[in-house]
Motif scaffolding. Sequence first.
Motif, PDB file in Angstrom:
ATOM      1  N   ALA A 200      14.088  64.314  71.614  1.00 10.65           N
ATOM      2  CA  ALA A 200      14.231  65.444  72.536  1.00 10.65           C
ATOM      3  C   ALA A 200      13.008  65.498  73.447  1.00 10.65           C
ATOM      4  N   VAL A 201      13.210  65.258  74.732  1.00 15.48           N
ATOM      5  CA  VAL A 201      12.118  65.219  75.706  1.00 15.48           C
ATOM      6  C   VAL A 201      12.180  66.475  76.571  1.00 15.48           C
ATOM      7  N   THR A 202      11.042  67.117  76.735  1.00 13.98           N
ATOM      8  CA  THR A 202      10.942  68.308  77.577  1.00 13.98           C
ATOM      9  C   THR A 202      10.079  67.994  78.793  1.00 13.98           C
ATOM     10  N   ILE A 203      10.569  68.353  79.971  1.00 10.43           N
ATOM     11  CA  ILE A 203       9.765  68.219  81.192  1.00 10.43           C
ATOM     12  C   ILE A 203       8.860  69.448  81.275  1.00 10.43           C
ATOM     13  N   LYS A 204       7.560  69.248  81.017  1.00  7.67           N
ATOM     14  CA  LYS A 204       6.621  70.366  80.950  1.00  7.67           C
ATOM     15  C   LYS A 204       6.036  70.725  82.308  1.00  7.67           C
ATOM     16  N   SER A 205       5.912  69.750  83.199  1.00  9.97           N
ATOM     17  CA  SER A 205       5.297  70.033  84.497  1.00  9.97           C
ATOM     18  C   SER A 205       5.829  69.058  85.534  1.00  9.97           C
ATOM     19  N   ARG A 206       5.773  69.486  86.785  1.00 13.70           N
ATOM     20  CA  ARG A 206       6.149  68.636  87.914  1.00 13.70           C
ATOM     21  C   ARG A 206       5.158  68.892  89.039  1.00 13.70           C
ATOM     22  N   ASP A 207       4.506  67.831  89.502  1.00 14.03           N
ATOM     23  CA  ASP A 207       3.533  67.930  90.590  1.00 14.03           C
ATOM     24  C   ASP A 207       3.938  66.956  91.687  1.00 14.03           C
ATOM     25  N   GLU A 208       4.026  67.480  92.904  1.00  9.66           N
ATOM     26  CA  GLU A 208       4.363  66.647  94.057  1.00  9.66           C
ATOM     27  C   GLU A 208       3.087  66.310  94.820  1.00  9.66           C
ATOM     28  N   ASN A 209       2.698  65.052  94.785  1.00 10.81           N
ATOM     29  CA  ASN A 209       1.578  64.551  95.555  1.00 10.81           C
ATOM     30  C   ASN A 209       2.121  63.752  96.736  1.00 10.81           C
ATOM     31  N   PRO A 210       1.309  63.472  97.745  1.00 11.39           N
ATOM     32  CA  PRO A 210       1.808  62.688  98.883  1.00 11.39           C
ATOM     33  C   PRO A 210       2.401  61.354  98.432  1.00 11.39           C
ATOM     34  N   GLY A 211       3.713  61.198  98.629  1.00 10.51           N
ATOM     35  CA  GLY A 211       4.392  59.955  98.288  1.00 10.51           C
ATOM     36  C   GLY A 211       4.618  59.732  96.811  1.00 10.51           C
ATOM     37  N   MET A 212       4.294  60.700  95.963  1.00 14.43           N
ATOM     38  CA  MET A 212       4.374  60.487  94.519  1.00 14.43           C
ATOM     39  C   MET A 212       4.807  61.773  93.816  1.00 14.43           C
ATOM     40  N   THR A 213       5.749  61.633  92.881  1.00 16.88           N
ATOM     41  CA  THR A 213       6.133  62.726  91.993  1.00 16.88           C
ATOM     42  C   THR A 213       5.577  62.436  90.612  1.00 16.88           C
ATOM     43  N   GLN A 284       4.079  52.158  70.602  1.00 20.57           N
ATOM     44  CA  GLN A 284       3.797  53.398  69.895  1.00 20.57           C
ATOM     45  C   GLN A 284       2.969  54.301  70.794  1.00 20.57           C
ATOM     46  N   VAL A 285       3.403  55.547  70.927  1.00 17.85           N
ATOM     47  CA  VAL A 285       2.709  56.535  71.751  1.00 17.85           C
ATOM     48  C   VAL A 285       1.931  57.436  70.803  1.00 17.85           C
ATOM     49  N   TYR A 286       0.606  57.375  70.867  1.00 19.45           N
ATOM     50  CA  TYR A 286      -0.220  58.051  69.873  1.00 19.45           C
ATOM     51  C   TYR A 286      -0.327  59.550  70.117  1.00 19.45           C
ATOM     52  N   GLY A 287      -0.090  60.006  71.329  1.00 16.00           N
ATOM     53  CA  GLY A 287      -0.037  61.434  71.603  1.00 16.00           C
ATOM     54  C   GLY A 287       1.405  61.880  71.717  1.00 16.00           C
ATOM     55  N   ARG A 288       1.600  63.133  72.063  1.00 12.46           N
ATOM     56  CA  ARG A 288       2.958  63.635  72.244  1.00 12.46           C
ATOM     57  C   ARG A 288       3.317  63.762  73.719  1.00 12.46           C
ATOM     58  N   GLU A 289       2.400  63.357  74.598  1.00 11.59           N
ATOM     59  CA  GLU A 289       2.638  63.498  76.030  1.00 11.59           C
ATOM     60  C   GLU A 289       2.854  62.145  76.692  1.00 11.59           C
ATOM     61  N   LEU A 290       3.760  62.133  77.661  1.00  9.23           N
ATOM     62  CA  LEU A 290       3.945  60.999  78.554  1.00  9.23           C
ATOM     63  C   LEU A 290       3.850  61.498  79.987  1.00  9.23           C
TER      64      LEU A 290
END
Length: 650
Positions: A200-213, A284-290
Amino acid sequence: MNRAAISLLFIFSGSPVYALTPNQWQFRQTIEVPAPGLVQVNLSAETINIARPNLSDVRIVDAGEKELPFLIDQSMPRAESTVRPKDFHAEIIPVETRLLITTGTDLAIAGITLETPAGTNFVKSVRVEGSNDQKNWRTLTSGDPVFRMGNGAASLRVQFPEGKCQFLRVVVDDNRTEPLPWTGARLIIAGSPAPTEPVAVTIKSRDENPGMTRLGLDLGAANLRIASIRIGMSEPVFTRTVTVATPELSEEKLHEQTLSSAVLYRVDLNGKIEARLDIPIEKQVYGRELVLLIDNGDSPPLVVSEIRAERRMTRLLFFASAAGSYNLLSGNSQCVPPRYDLSQLGDQLRRAGAAEGRLSLPALNPYYDAAANLPQGFATGAKIDITPWKFRKPVQVTKAGAQQLELDPDVLARAMPNLRDLRVVSEEVQLPYLIERTSINRTVTLATGSANDSERPNVSRWQLKLPQAAIPITRITCATDSPLFERTFRIWEELTDERGDKYAGELAQATWRRVPNQPAGQLAAALERTPRSDTILIETDNGDNPPIELHDFRGYYPATRVIFTSTKSQPTALYYGNDEAAAPQYDAKLIAAQLLRSERMAAALGPEETLKSERVRETLNGSARYIFWGVLGIVVVALLVLISRLLPKA
């Protein structure tokens, strides 16, 4: 009971049983075993989250608290491989190209990857046939598209049912487009799958930078072995390069480390929709954030509707002498990894039939002794004398636990460039923290005014004012209404040396251009260093052309976070502004292990408090310093003359 089962029973019955101290383990789970014999237990994400990354603190005990040996089984897929065929021959005939391949292998083939020189964009339909004698051909697949597009989307892979063939014939349809120079192929040898489980993946934040999400994702648990990520996008047609990263400890700071990158697309190929929405990870992802970085280029941001992930499953195999309840212990940072010497039996155990043990959710061990588990001085650092620090901001914590505090421009401008003077303090005691460097860019408003020089009429110059000096911006953008131009722009600031003389401090040089019918976009320049003052100058020589018009200037600085643990009841503050402070020495690895597996709460900074004024030697610089000492010298001489006159004459 078969011979293999009897052998395993003998091995496990003869294995030693160990005594341990359960109060050193923080968590306990019940394993319900339906019958005696070999038992397998699938570890949940909750269990993997609270254990060490390599599961070296996991123990299984029976009803008498005796330790039982077990084997960790982490099934991984056998990756597919490719081999060169024995022979490859291409023949162009009317409206089609035939590729005759002599495989030269007895391995089962699951597909082919065609090769053609780069630089050519195309869409073709292919049919693949197989034979063992070049007389009797059977169709393996038909109507499959192969393509390469200028936006990076490409697929030269054709899959078909796995099987053995001495010869393959690939028929490429050239009915709509010119034939291509096919130069070779690689045979795909299928791998073996391995079981996965959805995350179960939750989108915690969204930041729009120039040319990049930038999307911040929460996996819900740490230490998961992620197999792949699938991105749900509603746009009917798109192409994007997507990078998956994770915060990892490097040089005692958290940096975003790339895990995988792929070109995702959904394209319309002659009425047939082809899509690639999955990114393979297998790490293996050692934290819970991607962190998900979507490169938009000059295109508008995509609407991401959902993120799905799959993880590789982990199971434990052990022998139960009787049906009933057993316990799984986890959460011990100090124990030594067990040595059961069962690795040589791994293949036999995996092939043997095993009953399914039912594992409960983790629960706190009521007999847990925290002092026996954690090293001394972990929760807090040493006491601190805050007298040398010039500035302080209160930290507003809404919920106890791991905190994520983003540094604002005030802190970034007044702290040391490497942030070595930052201290998180509660009741005169330091709270250990980690610095996290992110890929997020924050915007700074730049007040703009004309700074043209009347003696240089061909030069256009703009003055950009920062909210305060030394904000570490790394990028400047602006917009223009001029439809056609090409100019080289100089970006600099005016600085003062120790003698009070002014000089130009170069920041960047950029060439900006605009041609008719070009989509309107921002003009951008990356700075070679961060500014030291609060004023930036941009100028360009127009030559014999009309002056260029620029507006809507913006500055960008990378978002930096402080990660620490705090209780809501603790009055906490961030101290900064001490150029004599050395970098704090915390146990970064131990802190990271705890913080990366915790869900972070967003803390906030309050208003700035000035604790002490700048010293005279810091406020006086350049010519002012010499004037000060000159005036002071005159005053001293005058006092000496006055004193000499007041003294009685001999």
